[in-house]
Write a protein that holds these residues in place. Structure first.
Motif, PDB file in Angstrom:
ATOM      1  N   CYS A   1       1.856   6.478  -4.340  1.00 64.82           N
ATOM      2  CA  CYS A   1       2.815   6.018  -3.340  1.00 64.82           C
ATOM      3  C   CYS A   1       2.787   6.999  -2.177  1.00 64.82           C
ATOM      4  O   CYS A   1       2.200   8.092  -2.266  1.00 64.82           O
ATOM      5  N   LEU A   2       3.448   6.620  -1.103  1.00 73.02           N
ATOM      6  CA  LEU A   2       3.471   7.454   0.096  1.00 73.02           C
ATOM      7  C   LEU A   2       4.117   8.812  -0.160  1.00 73.02           C
ATOM      8  O   LEU A   2       3.647   9.848   0.327  1.00 73.02           O
ATOM      9  N   ILE A   3       5.212   8.827  -0.940  1.00 74.09           N
ATOM     10  CA  ILE A   3       5.900  10.085  -1.222  1.00 74.09           C
ATOM     11  C   ILE A   3       4.957  11.060  -1.929  1.00 74.09           C
ATOM     12  O   ILE A   3       4.865  12.236  -1.569  1.00 74.09           O
ATOM     13  N   ASN A   4       4.245  10.580  -2.929  1.00 72.06           N
ATOM     14  CA  ASN A   4       3.296  11.443  -3.652  1.00 72.06           C
ATOM     15  C   ASN A   4       2.201  11.954  -2.724  1.00 72.06           C
ATOM     16  O   ASN A   4       1.782  13.115  -2.809  1.00 72.06           O
ATOM     17  N   TYR A   5       1.736  11.066  -1.838  1.00 78.59           N
ATOM     18  CA  TYR A   5       0.665  11.447  -0.920  1.00 78.59           C
ATOM     19  C   TYR A   5       1.091  12.616  -0.041  1.00 78.59           C
ATOM     20  O   TYR A   5       0.345  13.578   0.167  1.00 78.59           O
ATOM     21  N   TYR A   6       2.330  12.557   0.471  1.00 76.85           N
ATOM     22  CA  TYR A   6       2.795  13.637   1.335  1.00 76.85           C
ATOM     23  C   TYR A   6       3.058  14.918   0.551  1.00 76.85           C
ATOM     24  O   TYR A   6       2.886  16.024   1.068  1.00 76.85           O
TER      25      TYR A   6
ATOM     26  N   ILE B   1       0.839  -1.205   0.000  1.00 72.47           N
ATOM     27  CA  ILE B   1       0.000   0.000   0.000  1.00 72.47           C
ATOM     28  C   ILE B   1       0.869   1.248   0.000  1.00 72.47           C
ATOM     29  O   ILE B   1       0.611   2.201  -0.751  1.00 72.47           O
ATOM     30  N   ASN B   2       1.905   1.265   0.829  1.00 73.70           N
ATOM     31  CA  ASN B   2       2.747   2.465   0.915  1.00 73.70           C
ATOM     32  C   ASN B   2       3.491   2.739  -0.382  1.00 73.70           C
ATOM     33  O   ASN B   2       3.934   3.873  -0.607  1.00 73.70           O
TER      34      ASN B   2
END
Length: 767
Positions: free
Chosen positions: A759-764, A690-691
């Motif tokens: 991905c997590l990076i894009n989300y942040y 998921i991350n």
């Protein structure tokens, strides 16, 4: 004897078990004068109270956990910090320890390993962390000595992050979860079930913690009895175990696939904290007067015999006595397991190790977070003192888990006693546990007090025709075998051994002199050291409206470990280079995977560059053009510009073993968009998917409607995730579109946003 209750159970006053049966109401009423509510009694477990103390959510069921401290080692901290840096990291908000116990001896890649270490040191200086140089301590021993606190919680990027025996709930997770904590976000999880591990009795002479641990693992792994639950150790038998004995059992709870562990604490744990100059970190922990557990494992310690976990899993357990009595049959079973694991790639047998009716072992190792403790090594020395390992093939290596332990072994003479036998003492290092140290000879058989014995985890290379194997044992029986010149011997056979149990004196002078501790003060002016191998994560795109995935690997083993998804050992040197490491993905299990995945990734790159997935001069262009045409017959409005093309793997139950996120991230950087599985072995592997923006699909049926090289079209996938659908329509593409249903397990709102962002990076970045 170990008994698994078939139902939940109440524990009264920490001593008496009442199983949740039709008669339990009457029994509880007679003993208590009332019948407690299960919900209220469940809140009396130690696990519940520690979790709620760290829960920042208004809900007592959907938890949002903030940890007290974090730990990472040198094959995970580069990627974690790079993820957090890309997402806006300015300072470590909690104590974050960076140890260097995995890449400290790998002779691969020139300056790569030391470049990673210097990256860690400069990041600890810049962001306010703690840096433990190579050879000083393995990650978990340092945490026990310097970080654990009763009632605290620690998050680590190593799956064996377990400090429950010291009263700390610790969880091993993939790097994405640590990056969230660095960015002041939370660890989101439903309140886990709690299973009681009720100990009675006292271990017999010669039985060690690994024996108890393997006996428990053998009973609970295959049936999933504690899967993703917390193991809570209670009962009168706990007090019969030293702190180190408890630690040795506790670290192996990871191999049950539980989420975490916690033990009741007493004067022996208080003594541990006093010994380590931290008396203020102790407090007594016990379940409440009436505590309810979702299951109960009853362990009579006095019945546990010396155990061995044969290849290729810690749950493949026998008593050594049973193995010696049934050598031919058990070795036949191991060969059958090898045929499945190695898919016939090499000839494998251990029958050539039978010499005059006895099993000969080529190598013994006591090491790492499980074996390298003071008591294990001292007991092994008592067994071997005055004996010799001989001058034949058998070798014996011992790795104390920290320099303070090593220093004490030097001072009390145990080190000299071991060296006199032919044993080699080495510095603190995790290498023997994951294939970066002491790789045996081809066809050799190694017995180890370490944590895992997965296929090829000892460092051999199946793709080069090499094979070796590991059995897990306790340090005492390894020492007895060494004293018997390599012939398998349980420590209980040596009745004349006097165990001296010398007192341990902890001296942290070496830590004071060598460990960099910022005390939480960041120095933003420090420049981070980047070696040429350290690369940023490649750009990743958001989830498109529709999705086409090609099945590029099928794995039908009952369980697929993370070691098979991304091999351990020498590959660890490349874990600061996402694209470089990805070249090793599934290299031992499916060597064709990387090439297939790259071919699919090329189609997606063409789409992102403005072309259509069916354009270009690649070998697959006609094939994909036909796929698009077949899809458009059923879905004429499908827009190829809004439809990503990616790869997926199918595995029955992937993700057992290591927490390392690279098992998922390597698939992602090769163009992976999903996994399809009958189920996931661990919560941490699913979280890693998921991350990295990968869809953790479930297809629960035994018979598959798709096969390798098939394309699957998932229309409206973005909206399905937005709308929180759990059953997602999809189609196996052909002349006729074959409908299937892919299931999506529960996702938190943040997890949905991460998948949608890619991905997590894009989300942040979007937050």
């Amino acid at each position: 004897m170990i008994t698994l209750l078939q139902n939940g159970a109440w524990l009264l006053n920490g001593q008496e078990i009442v199983e949740d049966t039709a008669d339990s109401t009457t029994i509880l009423n007679s003993k208590l004068g009332y019948v407690p509510e299960k919900k209220d009694a469940a809140a009396q477990t130690m696990a519940y109270n520690i979790l709620q103390a760290h829960n920042t959510s208004d809900s007592k069921e959907q938890l949002k956990i903030k940890f007290d401290k974090m730990t990472s080692h040198d094959i995970t901290f580069v990627g974690i910090i790079q993820t957090a840096r890309a997402s806006g990291l300015e300072k470590f908000p909690i104590p974050y320890v960076l140890t260097n116990c995995h890449n400290s001896l790998c002779a691969v890649g020139g300056t790569i390993n030391e470049d990673d270490h210097m990256f860690g040191l400069t990041c600890a200086q810049k962001y306010g962390g703690i840096y433990v140089p190579p050879h000083q301590a393995v990650i978990h021993q340092f945490a026990r000595e310097m970080l654990a606190t009763c009632g605290g919680m620690i998050l680590g990027s190593d799956s064996h992050t377990r400090y429950g025996a010291l009263g700390t709930m610790a969880i091993g997770e993939g790097g994405g979860e640590l990056a969230k904590q660095l960015l002041c976000r939370t660890y989101d999880i439903n309140m886990p079930g709690v299973v009681g591990i009720y100990l009675t009795g006292e271990p017999m002479k010669g039985v060690g913690p690994q024996d108890v641990a393997l006996a428990i693992i053998g009973e609970v792994f295959a049936n999933g009895y504690v899967n993703n639950k917390v193991m809570e150790f209670v009962g009168p038998g706990v007090s019969n175990l030293s702190a180190e004995f408890r630690i040795g059992i506790d670290v192996m709870t990871t191999e049950t696939t539980c989420l975490s562990s916690i033990w009741r604490t007493d004067d022996k744990i208080e003594e541990f904290y006093v010994l380590h100059n931290r008396p203020e970190d102790y407090k007594e922990l016990n379940p409440g007067k009436v505590a309810y557990y979702d299951g109960m494992v009853v362990v009579d310690l006095s019945t546990i015999k010396p155990m061995i976990a044969m290849p290729f899993h810690p749950s493949n357990t026998y008593t050594i006595e049973e193995l010696n009595a049934n050598l031919e049959d058990i070795l036949d079973d191991v060969a059958k397991r090898a045929a499945v694991s190695f898919d016939g790639a090499v000839d494998y047998t251990l029958k050539d190790k039978i010499v005059d009716g006895k099993l000969y072992c080529d190598q013994g190792i006591i090491a790492g977070c499980a074996g390298g403790g003071f008591e294990n090594i001292c007991d092994a020395a008592d067994i071997m003192r005055g004996r010799s390992i001989g001058s034949d093939k058998f070798t014996m290596n011992v790795y104390p888990a920290s320099t303070p332990i090593y220093m004490e072994l030097l001072r009390n003479g145990v080190a000299a006693d071991l060296l006199a036998t032919g044993t080699v003492l080495k510095t603190a290092f995790c290498g023997p546990c994951f294939g970066a140290g002491d790789t045996p000879a081809n066809n050799a058989f190694s017995i180890r007090h370490t944590t895992r014995n997965f296929p090829n985890r000892e460092g051999s290379k199946l793709q080069n025709g090499q094979v070796a194997s590991v059995a897990l044992m306790d340090a005492r029986s390894i020492a007895a075998t060494a004293a018997n010149k390599g012939f398998l011997t349980p420590a209980t056979d040596l009745a004349d051994i006097e165990y001296k149990h010398p007192k341990y004196h902890f001296d942290k002078t070496i830590y004071d002199n060598r460990v960099y501790d910022s005390k939480g003060v960041a120095h933003p002016e420090v420049e981070i050291h980047f070696g040429p191998n350290i690369k940023d994560w490649p750009a990743m795109t958001a989830l498109t409206d529709d999705l086409i995935v090609k099945v590029v690997s099928e794995i039908h083993d009952p369980v697929t470990t993370t070691d098979e998804l991304i091999p351990s050992g020498e590959t660890s040197s490349f874990r600061s280079n996402p694209l470089g490491l990805a070249e090793f993905t599934l290299s031992r299990k499916d060597p064709a995977y990387v090439g297939r995945a790259k071919a699919v990734r090329a189609l997606e790159e063409a789409r992102q560059a403005g072309g259509c997935p069916c354009s270009g001069g690649t070998e697959l262009s006609d094939e994909v053009k036909a796929v698009i045409e077949n899809i458009k017959k059923a879905f004429p409005d499908m827009d190829a510009k809004k439809t990503a093309v990616g790869s997926t793997i199918y595995a029955v139950k992937p993700g057992d073993g290591s927490a390392r996120e690279q098992a998922a991230s390597c698939q992602k950087v090769l163009g992976g968009w999903a996994n399809i599985a009958k189920g996931y072995a661990t919560k941490r592997y699913r979280s890693n998917l998921i991350n990295w923006g990968m869809l953790p699909f479930i297809y629960p049926e035994d018979e598959l409607p798709f096969a390798n090289d098939d394309y699957i079209f998932i229309p409206g996938i973005r909206k399905a995730i937005e709308d929180k659908l759990t059953d997602i329509p999809a189609y196996v593409v052909g002349e006729e579109m074959k409908p299937i249903t892919l299931k999506m397990g529960e996702l938190t709102d943040d997890e949905r946003k991460i998948i949608l962002a890619g991905c997590l990076i894009n989300y942040y970045k979007e937050a």
